[in-house]
Design a protein around this motif. Structure first.
Motif, PDB file in Angstrom:
ATOM      1  N   GLU A  98       0.831  -1.207   0.000  1.00 48.38           N
ATOM      2  CA  GLU A  98       0.000   0.000   0.000  1.00 48.38           C
ATOM      3  C   GLU A  98       0.866   1.258   0.000  1.00 48.38           C
ATOM      4  O   GLU A  98       0.568   2.217  -0.714  1.00 48.38           O
ATOM      5  CB  GLU A  98      -0.920   0.015   1.223  1.00 48.38           C
ATOM      6  N   ASP A  99       1.923   1.256   0.819  1.00 53.36           N
ATOM      7  CA  ASP A  99       2.809   2.422   0.904  1.00 53.36           C
ATOM      8  C   ASP A  99       3.485   2.715  -0.429  1.00 53.36           C
ATOM      9  O   ASP A  99       3.716   3.874  -0.780  1.00 53.36           O
ATOM     10  CB  ASP A  99       3.886   2.213   1.973  1.00 53.36           C
ATOM     11  N   LEU A 100       3.828   1.656  -1.155  1.00 57.51           N
ATOM     12  CA  LEU A 100       4.560   1.826  -2.410  1.00 57.51           C
ATOM     13  C   LEU A 100       3.648   1.934  -3.633  1.00 57.51           C
ATOM     14  O   LEU A 100       4.108   2.286  -4.720  1.00 57.51           O
ATOM     15  CB  LEU A 100       5.543   0.673  -2.602  1.00 57.51           C
ATOM     16  N   GLU A 140      11.300   6.663  -8.250  1.00 52.49           N
ATOM     17  CA  GLU A 140      10.474   7.268  -7.205  1.00 52.49           C
ATOM     18  C   GLU A 140      10.294   6.306  -6.033  1.00 52.49           C
ATOM     19  O   GLU A 140      10.282   6.729  -4.872  1.00 52.49           O
ATOM     20  CB  GLU A 140       9.107   7.669  -7.757  1.00 52.49           C
ATOM     21  N   ARG A 141      10.160   5.023  -6.334  1.00 50.82           N
ATOM     22  CA  ARG A 141      10.022   4.018  -5.274  1.00 50.82           C
ATOM     23  C   ARG A 141      11.279   3.971  -4.418  1.00 50.82           C
ATOM     24  O   ARG A 141      11.207   3.956  -3.189  1.00 50.82           O
ATOM     25  CB  ARG A 141       9.750   2.639  -5.866  1.00 50.82           C
ATOM     26  N   LEU A 142      12.442   3.972  -5.075  1.00 48.77           N
ATOM     27  CA  LEU A 142      13.696   3.959  -4.330  1.00 48.77           C
ATOM     28  C   LEU A 142      13.879   5.252  -3.543  1.00 48.77           C
ATOM     29  O   LEU A 142      14.355   5.233  -2.405  1.00 48.77           O
ATOM     30  CB  LEU A 142      14.875   3.716  -5.269  1.00 48.77           C
ATOM     31  N   ARG A 169      16.744  -0.729   5.628  1.00 49.96           N
ATOM     32  CA  ARG A 169      15.723  -0.242   6.564  1.00 49.96           C
ATOM     33  C   ARG A 169      14.395  -0.954   6.319  1.00 49.96           C
ATOM     34  O   ARG A 169      13.707  -1.350   7.254  1.00 49.96           O
ATOM     35  CB  ARG A 169      15.573   1.264   6.403  1.00 49.96           C
ATOM     36  N   LEU A 170      14.048  -1.139   5.053  1.00 48.20           N
ATOM     37  CA  LEU A 170      12.824  -1.851   4.726  1.00 48.20           C
ATOM     38  C   LEU A 170      12.879  -3.272   5.291  1.00 48.20           C
ATOM     39  O   LEU A 170      11.922  -3.741   5.910  1.00 48.20           O
ATOM     40  CB  LEU A 170      12.609  -1.889   3.211  1.00 48.20           C
ATOM     41  N   LEU A 171      14.002  -3.956   5.092  1.00 49.90           N
ATOM     42  CA  LEU A 171      14.141  -5.333   5.589  1.00 49.90           C
ATOM     43  C   LEU A 171      14.130  -5.382   7.114  1.00 49.90           C
ATOM     44  O   LEU A 171      13.522  -6.278   7.706  1.00 49.90           O
ATOM     45  CB  LEU A 171      15.412  -5.962   5.036  1.00 49.90           C
ATOM     46  N   ILE A 218       8.941 -15.285   2.826  1.00 48.84           N
ATOM     47  CA  ILE A 218       8.646 -14.095   2.031  1.00 48.84           C
ATOM     48  C   ILE A 218       9.929 -13.325   1.760  1.00 48.84           C
ATOM     49  O   ILE A 218      10.688 -13.043   2.676  1.00 48.84           O
ATOM     50  CB  ILE A 218       7.639 -13.183   2.778  1.00 48.84           C
ATOM     51  N   ASP A 219      10.146 -12.979   0.501  1.00 46.57           N
ATOM     52  CA  ASP A 219      11.231 -12.071   0.130  1.00 46.57           C
ATOM     53  C   ASP A 219      10.560 -10.735  -0.161  1.00 46.57           C
ATOM     54  O   ASP A 219      10.029 -10.535  -1.256  1.00 46.57           O
ATOM     55  CB  ASP A 219      11.971 -12.586  -1.101  1.00 46.57           C
ATOM     56  N   PRO A 220      10.545  -9.824   0.814  1.00 50.64           N
ATOM     57  CA  PRO A 220       9.792  -8.589   0.616  1.00 50.64           C
ATOM     58  C   PRO A 220      10.283  -7.757  -0.568  1.00 50.64           C
ATOM     59  O   PRO A 220       9.476  -7.140  -1.256  1.00 50.64           O
ATOM     60  CB  PRO A 220       9.947  -7.835   1.940  1.00 50.64           C
ATOM     61  N   LEU A 221      11.580  -7.760  -0.839  1.00 57.86           N
ATOM     62  CA  LEU A 221      12.086  -6.977  -1.977  1.00 57.86           C
ATOM     63  C   LEU A 221      11.555  -7.529  -3.292  1.00 57.86           C
ATOM     64  O   LEU A 221      11.182  -6.767  -4.189  1.00 57.86           O
ATOM     65  CB  LEU A 221      13.612  -6.952  -1.975  1.00 57.86           C
ATOM     66  N   ALA A 222      11.481  -8.832  -3.418  1.00 62.91           N
ATOM     67  CA  ALA A 222      10.937  -9.440  -4.636  1.00 62.91           C
ATOM     68  C   ALA A 222       9.425  -9.238  -4.704  1.00 62.91           C
ATOM     69  O   ALA A 222       8.885  -8.881  -5.755  1.00 62.91           O
ATOM     70  CB  ALA A 222      11.283 -10.927  -4.689  1.00 62.91           C
ATOM     71  N   GLU A 223       8.741  -9.468  -3.599  1.00 67.04           N
ATOM     72  CA  GLU A 223       7.286  -9.330  -3.563  1.00 67.04           C
ATOM     73  C   GLU A 223       6.833  -7.911  -3.890  1.00 67.04           C
ATOM     74  O   GLU A 223       5.766  -7.709  -4.458  1.00 67.04           O
ATOM     75  CB  GLU A 223       6.745  -9.729  -2.188  1.00 67.04           C
ATOM     76  N   LEU A 224       7.659  -6.928  -3.529  1.00 64.77           N
ATOM     77  CA  LEU A 224       7.325  -5.529  -3.795  1.00 64.77           C
ATOM     78  C   LEU A 224       7.800  -5.071  -5.171  1.00 64.77           C
ATOM     79  O   LEU A 224       7.603  -3.927  -5.556  1.00 64.77           O
ATOM     80  CB  LEU A 224       7.928  -4.634  -2.707  1.00 64.77           C
ATOM     81  N   GLY A 225       8.460  -5.976  -5.902  1.00 63.75           N
ATOM     82  CA  GLY A 225       8.937  -5.639  -7.241  1.00 63.75           C
ATOM     83  C   GLY A 225      10.167  -4.762  -7.250  1.00 63.75           C
ATOM     84  O   GLY A 225      10.505  -4.167  -8.275  1.00 63.75           O
ATOM     85  N   ILE A 226      10.866  -4.705  -6.141  1.00 62.04           N
ATOM     86  CA  ILE A 226      12.033  -3.832  -6.035  1.00 62.04           C
ATOM     87  C   ILE A 226      13.265  -4.472  -6.660  1.00 62.04           C
ATOM     88  O   ILE A 226      14.052  -3.796  -7.316  1.00 62.04           O
ATOM     89  CB  ILE A 226      12.287  -3.457  -4.561  1.00 62.04           C
ATOM     90  N   THR A 227      13.434  -5.769  -6.518  1.00 62.46           N
ATOM     91  CA  THR A 227      14.653  -6.424  -7.005  1.00 62.46           C
ATOM     92  C   THR A 227      14.799  -6.327  -8.521  1.00 62.46           C
ATOM     93  O   THR A 227      15.914  -6.252  -9.022  1.00 62.46           O
ATOM     94  CB  THR A 227      14.706  -7.899  -6.583  1.00 62.46           C
TER      95      THR A 227
END
Length: 117
Positions: A12-14, A22-24, A82-84, A101-110
């Motif tokens: 939701e935040d991203l 912008e996400r980074l 910080r996110l992790l 859960i890999d939050p970076l992958a799930e959020l599409g950041i990786t």
């Protein structure tokens, strides 16, 4: 809060940020305002080997929850750390160890990161 709930909140935040830069930038700004690893804990024992950036990570596991703090010389890497730390913080040691859960992958950041990050 369960890790799956934290992931949903992060999504939701991203969500407002379509552009990867912008996400980074959002993550970097968020990290600037959050607690970081105190300078006295930026020691060799807490240094993460193998990173291109200089990274320190320290954690504390209690019976009910864990706490993680980190610092990096790169603002982007610091934002990712910080996110992790936020994602896994306050979870029990069992939850962290069992987390699939890999939050970076799930959020599409990786997909938007260079190989050096």
């Amino acid at each position: 809060m369960k890790l799956a709930e934290k992931l949903a909140r992060l999504k939701e935040d991203l969500a407002p940020f379509d552009d990867p830069q912008e996400r980074l930038a959002f993550l970097v700004d968020r990290a600037r305002r959050a607690p970081s690893l105190p300078p006295e804990q930026c020691v060799d024992a807490n240094r993460v080997d193998g990173c291109v950036s200089v990274v320190w990570l320290a954690g504390r596991a209690g019976p009910e929850s864990c706490e993680f703090l980190a610092h990096a010389d790169s603002p982007v890497v610091h934002g990712l750390l910080r996110l992790l730390c936020d994602f896994h913080g306050s979870a029990s040691a069992v939850e962290v160890a069992d987390c699939g859960i890999d939050p970076l992958a799930e959020l599409g950041i990786t997909r938007d990161l260079s190989p050096t990050r």
